[in-house]
Design a protein around this motif. Structure first.
Motif, PDB file in Angstrom:
ATOM      1  N   LEU A   7     153.794  45.621  50.417  1.00 52.44           N
ATOM      2  CA  LEU A   7     153.072  45.802  49.280  1.00 52.44           C
ATOM      3  C   LEU A   7     153.119  47.497  49.025  1.00 52.44           C
ATOM      4  CD1 LEU A   7     149.836  44.528  47.910  1.00 52.44           C
ATOM      5  CD2 LEU A   7     149.835  46.855  48.386  1.00 52.44           C
ATOM      6  N   SER A   8     153.353  47.989  47.652  1.00 53.43           N
ATOM      7  CA  SER A   8     153.445  49.332  47.421  1.00 53.43           C
ATOM      8  C   SER A   8     152.183  49.573  46.403  1.00 53.43           C
ATOM      9  CB  SER A   8     154.693  49.758  46.732  1.00 53.43           C
ATOM     10  OG  SER A   8     155.946  49.745  47.819  1.00 53.43           O
ATOM     11  N   TYR A   9     151.517  50.565  46.760  1.00 54.97           N
ATOM     12  CA  TYR A   9     150.281  50.758  46.171  1.00 54.97           C
ATOM     13  C   TYR A   9     150.260  52.307  45.363  1.00 54.97           C
ATOM     14  CZ  TYR A   9     145.185  50.462  45.293  1.00 54.97           C
ATOM     15  OH  TYR A   9     143.924  50.526  44.567  1.00 54.97           O
ATOM     16  N   ILE A  10     150.768  52.162  43.982  1.00 53.17           N
ATOM     17  CA  ILE A  10     150.883  53.415  43.423  1.00 53.17           C
ATOM     18  C   ILE A  10     149.589  53.669  42.602  1.00 53.17           C
ATOM     19  CG2 ILE A  10     152.462  54.720  41.810  1.00 53.17           C
ATOM     20  CD1 ILE A  10     154.434  52.561  42.403  1.00 53.17           C
ATOM     21  N   THR A  11     148.978  54.929  42.609  1.00 56.32           N
ATOM     22  CA  THR A  11     147.951  55.258  42.016  1.00 56.32           C
ATOM     23  C   THR A  11     147.875  56.540  41.511  1.00 56.32           C
ATOM     24  OG1 THR A  11     145.452  55.197  42.259  1.00 56.32           O
ATOM     25  CG2 THR A  11     146.736  55.573  44.140  1.00 56.32           C
ATOM     26  N   TYR A  12     147.124  57.053  40.423  1.00 54.35           N
ATOM     27  CA  TYR A  12     147.043  58.300  40.078  1.00 54.35           C
ATOM     28  C   TYR A  12     145.940  59.124  40.731  1.00 54.35           C
ATOM     29  CZ  TYR A  12     147.601  62.328  36.875  1.00 54.35           C
ATOM     30  OH  TYR A  12     147.598  63.774  36.503  1.00 54.35           O
ATOM     31  N   GLN A  13     145.455  58.519  41.777  1.00 49.15           N
ATOM     32  CA  GLN A  13     144.286  59.073  42.314  1.00 49.15           C
ATOM     33  C   GLN A  13     144.501  59.973  43.265  1.00 49.15           C
ATOM     34  OE1 GLN A  13     143.274  55.001  43.368  1.00 49.15           O
ATOM     35  NE2 GLN A  13     141.094  55.632  43.324  1.00 49.15           N
ATOM     36  N   SER A  14     143.569  60.835  43.659  1.00 53.14           N
ATOM     37  CA  SER A  14     143.935  61.991  44.700  1.00 53.14           C
ATOM     38  C   SER A  14     143.120  61.574  46.058  1.00 53.14           C
ATOM     39  CB  SER A  14     143.701  63.412  44.245  1.00 53.14           C
ATOM     40  OG  SER A  14     143.954  64.231  44.955  1.00 53.14           O
ATOM     41  N   PHE A  15     143.902  61.948  47.206  1.00 44.21           N
ATOM     42  CA  PHE A  15     143.197  61.496  48.436  1.00 44.21           C
ATOM     43  C   PHE A  15     143.370  62.893  49.350  1.00 44.21           C
ATOM     44  CE2 PHE A  15     144.607  57.744  46.626  1.00 44.21           C
ATOM     45  CZ  PHE A  15     143.603  56.769  46.954  1.00 44.21           C
ATOM     46  N   PRO A  16     142.301  63.138  50.195  1.00 45.75           N
ATOM     47  CA  PRO A  16     141.066  62.274  50.415  1.00 45.75           C
ATOM     48  C   PRO A  16     140.034  62.619  49.275  1.00 45.75           C
ATOM     49  CG  PRO A  16     141.108  63.945  51.931  1.00 45.75           C
ATOM     50  CD  PRO A  16     142.396  64.163  51.469  1.00 45.75           C
ATOM     51  N   SER A  17     139.078  61.996  48.744  1.00 52.63           N
ATOM     52  CA  SER A  17     138.032  62.362  47.841  1.00 52.63           C
ATOM     53  C   SER A  17     136.808  61.470  48.035  1.00 52.63           C
ATOM     54  CB  SER A  17     138.621  62.142  46.600  1.00 52.63           C
ATOM     55  OG  SER A  17     137.781  62.132  45.598  1.00 52.63           O
ATOM     56  N   GLU A  18     135.856  61.787  47.770  1.00 52.94           N
ATOM     57  CA  GLU A  18     134.397  61.349  47.878  1.00 52.94           C
ATOM     58  C   GLU A  18     134.311  60.099  46.682  1.00 52.94           C
ATOM     59  OE1 GLU A  18     131.657  64.506  46.172  1.00 52.94           O
ATOM     60  OE2 GLU A  18     131.739  64.360  48.159  1.00 52.94           O
ATOM     61  N   VAL A  39     151.839  48.341  54.033  1.00 57.73           N
ATOM     62  CA  VAL A  39     151.585  48.938  52.784  1.00 57.73           C
ATOM     63  C   VAL A  39     152.170  50.280  52.697  1.00 57.73           C
ATOM     64  CG1 VAL A  39     149.644  49.949  51.492  1.00 57.73           C
ATOM     65  CG2 VAL A  39     149.293  47.679  52.722  1.00 57.73           C
ATOM     66  N   LYS A  40     152.442  50.714  51.606  1.00 58.71           N
ATOM     67  CA  LYS A  40     152.956  51.895  51.065  1.00 58.71           C
ATOM     68  C   LYS A  40     152.022  52.702  50.046  1.00 58.71           C
ATOM     69  CE  LYS A  40     157.849  51.413  52.521  1.00 58.71           C
ATOM     70  NZ  LYS A  40     159.316  51.819  51.979  1.00 58.71           N
ATOM     71  N   LEU A  41     151.396  53.738  50.613  1.00 57.47           N
ATOM     72  CA  LEU A  41     150.773  54.381  49.478  1.00 57.47           C
ATOM     73  C   LEU A  41     151.323  55.444  48.683  1.00 57.47           C
ATOM     74  CD1 LEU A  41     147.768  54.774  47.846  1.00 57.47           C
ATOM     75  CD2 LEU A  41     147.214  55.932  49.972  1.00 57.47           C
ATOM     76  N   TYR A  42     151.187  55.494  47.208  1.00 57.23           N
ATOM     77  CA  TYR A  42     152.070  56.690  46.781  1.00 57.23           C
ATOM     78  C   TYR A  42     150.994  57.204  45.871  1.00 57.23           C
ATOM     79  CZ  TYR A  42     156.473  54.386  47.786  1.00 57.23           C
ATOM     80  OH  TYR A  42     157.448  53.633  48.382  1.00 57.23           O
TER      81      TYR A  42
END
Length: 201
Positions: A7-18, A39-42
């Motif tokens: 599974l590839s998780y692509i998101t416009y969020q920024s990490f780390p963040s509260e 899992v691959k996180l982009y």
């Protein structure tokens, strides 16, 4: 999700963040990994504290699960300026999503499933007829527009986090079998078994 191995998780969020949305994303990934899904996180490196180091993510969110992380360069206006935030977010989100989806498809092995909380990522993956799930956590006019067009692909699916969201989008003719309503849950790993409670609190 038993048939999904990668599974590839692509998101416009920024990490780390509260922010709550990032906590939700990491929680999702944590439980994908627990189901033996690779899992691959982009995500974009758009803030000073953004980090694509697994150890930093694990420590910040108190998790042990291992997955691949890809921090994508973000040479766009959102996050650089303190004015026109909403406008710059829309433009930057669109441009980053379009470029990232294209690069991931061209340069990486396609997974069994894509997962996202980004409506633009969902839209561009849907246009390619790829298997993608969008987790919908709020309503907006732009999101309504993009989801309606994304659902023209039979490989596009939506998870609504509550019944009210599902009703807000009014997609009943388009949705058919390609949606679920799955409420947010409490991650019990973050709670101690024995908690001393103060009276009247």
């Amino acid at each position: 999700m038993s048939e999904v191995k990668k599974l590839s998780y692509i998101t416009y969020q920024s990490f780390p963040s509260e922010k709550a949305n990032t906590i939700q994303t990491i929680s999702n990934i944590k439980y994908f990994v627990k189901q033996n899904i690779k899992v691959k996180l982009y995500f974009p490196l758009r803030e000073e504290q953004s980090s694509a180091e697994l150890k930093n993510i694990q420590n910040y969110y108190s998790i042990n699960e291992k997955f691949e992380i890809f921090g994508i360069k973000h040479n766009l206006p959102f996050g650089r300026f303190k004015f026109f935030n909403s406008f710059f977010f829309l433009i930057s989100h669109y441009l980053w999503s379009k470029k990232t989806v294209k690069n991931v498809i061209l340069n990486d092995e396609l997974p069994d499933m894509f997962f996202t909380r980004s409506d633009w990522v969902f839209y561009f993956l849907s246009r390619k007829k790829l298997n993608v799930i969008f987790e919908c956590h709020q309503y907006s006019k732009i999101r309504f527009f993009l989801l309606k067009r994304s659902l023209k692909s039979k490989n596009s699916r939506i998870i609504f986090l509550n019944e009210n969201l599902y009703q807000d989008f009014k997609f009943k003719k388009l949705l058919k079998d390609n949606f679920s309503i799955i409420h947010n849950g409490v991650d019990l790993d973050y709670f101690m078994e024995k908690i001393e409670k103060n009276q009247k609190e």
